[in-house]
Write a protein that holds these residues in place. Structure first.
Motif, PDB file in Angstrom:
ATOM      1  N   ASP A  51       0.818  -1.214   0.000  1.00  0.00           N
ATOM      2  CA  ASP A  51       0.000   0.000   0.000  1.00  0.00           C
ATOM      3  C   ASP A  51       0.857   1.272   0.000  1.00  0.00           C
ATOM      4  O   ASP A  51       0.331   2.379   0.043  1.00  0.00           O
ATOM      5  CB  ASP A  51      -0.961   0.013   1.191  1.00  0.00           C
ATOM      6  CG  ASP A  51      -0.244   0.049   2.528  1.00  0.00           C
ATOM      7  OD1 ASP A  51       0.991  -0.158   2.572  1.00  0.00           O
ATOM      8  OD2 ASP A  51      -0.916   0.274   3.546  1.00  0.00           O
ATOM      9  N   MET A  59      -0.149   6.632  -7.188  1.00  0.00           N
ATOM     10  CA  MET A  59      -0.659   5.277  -7.027  1.00  0.00           C
ATOM     11  C   MET A  59       0.220   4.515  -6.041  1.00  0.00           C
ATOM     12  O   MET A  59       1.439   4.738  -5.992  1.00  0.00           O
ATOM     13  CB  MET A  59      -0.651   4.533  -8.368  1.00  0.00           C
ATOM     14  CG  MET A  59      -1.753   4.933  -9.311  1.00  0.00           C
ATOM     15  SD  MET A  59      -1.829   3.849 -10.770  1.00  0.00           S
ATOM     16  CE  MET A  59      -0.740   4.731 -11.870  1.00  0.00           C
ATOM     17  N   GLU A  63      -1.538  -0.514  -6.576  1.00  0.00           N
ATOM     18  CA  GLU A  63      -2.327   0.151  -7.621  1.00  0.00           C
ATOM     19  C   GLU A  63      -1.571   0.235  -8.943  1.00  0.00           C
ATOM     20  O   GLU A  63      -2.176   0.163 -10.015  1.00  0.00           O
ATOM     21  CB  GLU A  63      -2.749   1.549  -7.158  1.00  0.00           C
ATOM     22  CG  GLU A  63      -3.801   1.516  -6.069  1.00  0.00           C
ATOM     23  CD  GLU A  63      -4.010   2.855  -5.383  1.00  0.00           C
ATOM     24  OE1 GLU A  63      -5.077   3.013  -4.767  1.00  0.00           O
ATOM     25  OE2 GLU A  63      -3.117   3.743  -5.459  1.00  0.00           O
ATOM     26  N   HIS A  67      -3.200  -1.276 -12.223  1.00  0.00           N
ATOM     27  CA  HIS A  67      -3.320  -0.388 -13.380  1.00  0.00           C
ATOM     28  C   HIS A  67      -2.734  -1.059 -14.629  1.00  0.00           C
ATOM     29  O   HIS A  67      -3.300  -0.944 -15.722  1.00  0.00           O
ATOM     30  CB  HIS A  67      -2.617   0.945 -13.086  1.00  0.00           C
ATOM     31  CG  HIS A  67      -2.578   1.873 -14.251  1.00  0.00           C
ATOM     32  ND1 HIS A  67      -3.690   2.542 -14.728  1.00  0.00           N
ATOM     33  CD2 HIS A  67      -1.537   2.242 -15.042  1.00  0.00           C
ATOM     34  CE1 HIS A  67      -3.340   3.285 -15.768  1.00  0.00           C
ATOM     35  NE2 HIS A  67      -2.041   3.128 -15.981  1.00  0.00           N
ATOM     36  N   LYS A  89     -13.099  -4.557  -9.699  1.00  0.00           N
ATOM     37  CA  LYS A  89     -12.533  -3.376  -9.032  1.00  0.00           C
ATOM     38  C   LYS A  89     -13.065  -3.198  -7.619  1.00  0.00           C
ATOM     39  O   LYS A  89     -12.351  -2.711  -6.748  1.00  0.00           O
ATOM     40  CB  LYS A  89     -12.771  -2.128  -9.866  1.00  0.00           C
ATOM     41  CG  LYS A  89     -11.951  -2.129 -11.141  1.00  0.00           C
ATOM     42  CD  LYS A  89     -12.034  -0.796 -11.847  1.00  0.00           C
ATOM     43  CE  LYS A  89     -11.452  -0.919 -13.211  1.00  0.00           C
ATOM     44  NZ  LYS A  89     -10.199  -0.391 -13.437  1.00  0.00           N
ATOM     45  N   THR A  93      -9.697  -3.426  -2.888  1.00  0.00           N
ATOM     46  CA  THR A  93      -9.220  -2.952  -1.583  1.00  0.00           C
ATOM     47  C   THR A  93      -8.910  -4.116  -0.636  1.00  0.00           C
ATOM     48  O   THR A  93      -8.141  -3.948   0.284  1.00  0.00           O
ATOM     49  CB  THR A  93     -10.241  -2.010  -0.912  1.00  0.00           C
ATOM     50  OG1 THR A  93     -11.491  -2.687  -0.812  1.00  0.00           O
ATOM     51  CG2 THR A  93     -10.387  -0.719  -1.707  1.00  0.00           C
TER      52      THR A  93
END
Length: 171
Positions: A51, A59, A63, A67, A89, A93
């Motif tokens: 993270d 990002m 991410e 991406h 999506k 998380t």
């Protein structure tokens, strides 16, 4: 004059044939090395740092890789006409490192399969992308370029977290 024109046409035809031959004979290996290097970079970051983002608005490490998978989904749809999604999506998380690696593997394997099965006629099909006319073959090069761009960002993230980066593989 006619002879010069004929020679020029032969050179141009040979150049196109050589480019297509390169793609058909070598590009699958190029992509395989690309995806292996990306996986090594993604694996190098400890899960606790997935993270990590170097600045507000940037990002995160995770991410970046999601991406890349999203871009593969979008760009390969320009080749096949069918958009393949590699994850939901809404679930992103809750992903852990293994989830992200599996998504990246699946997305990159999809591209490799398309490369291995691409016909010359498919590769030469003209499309419009980003306001530019190009062949579908060029989309495969865009896929590699985009992934290299985000992989490079992830390499910087590794360095910022004090993690040794995998050695470069670019051939």
């Amino acid at each position: 004059m006619v002879v010069r024109l004929m020679v020029l046409l032969l050179i141009m035809a040979g150049t196109n044939l050589h480019a297509q031959e390169y793609f058909e004979k070598q590009y699958a290996g190029v992509w395989q090395r690309n995806l292996s290097y990306s996986k090594a970079v993604a694996e190098a970051m400890p899960e606790v740092n997935y993270d990590f983002r170097p600045a507000e608005g940037a990002m995160s490490f995770q991410e970046q890789w999601l991406h890349v998978a999203d871009n593969i989904s979008m760009l390969t749809s320009r080749i096949t006409g069918d958009r393949k999604n590699f994850y939901r999506k809404d679930d992103a998380t809750g992903f852990n490192k293994a989830d992200v690696l599996a998504i990246l593997d699946q997305a990159n394997a999809h591209v490799l399969d398309l490369i291995r099965n691409a016909s010359g006629s498919l590769l030469n099909e003209e499309i419009e992308f980003g306001g530019v006319s190009m062949t579908k073959e060029n989309i495969f090069y865009l896929l590699r370029d985009h992934q290299a761009h985000h992989r490079a960002q992830c390499l910087v993230y590794l360095r910022m977290k004090g993690v040794s980066a995998p050695g470069y593989v670019g051939w």
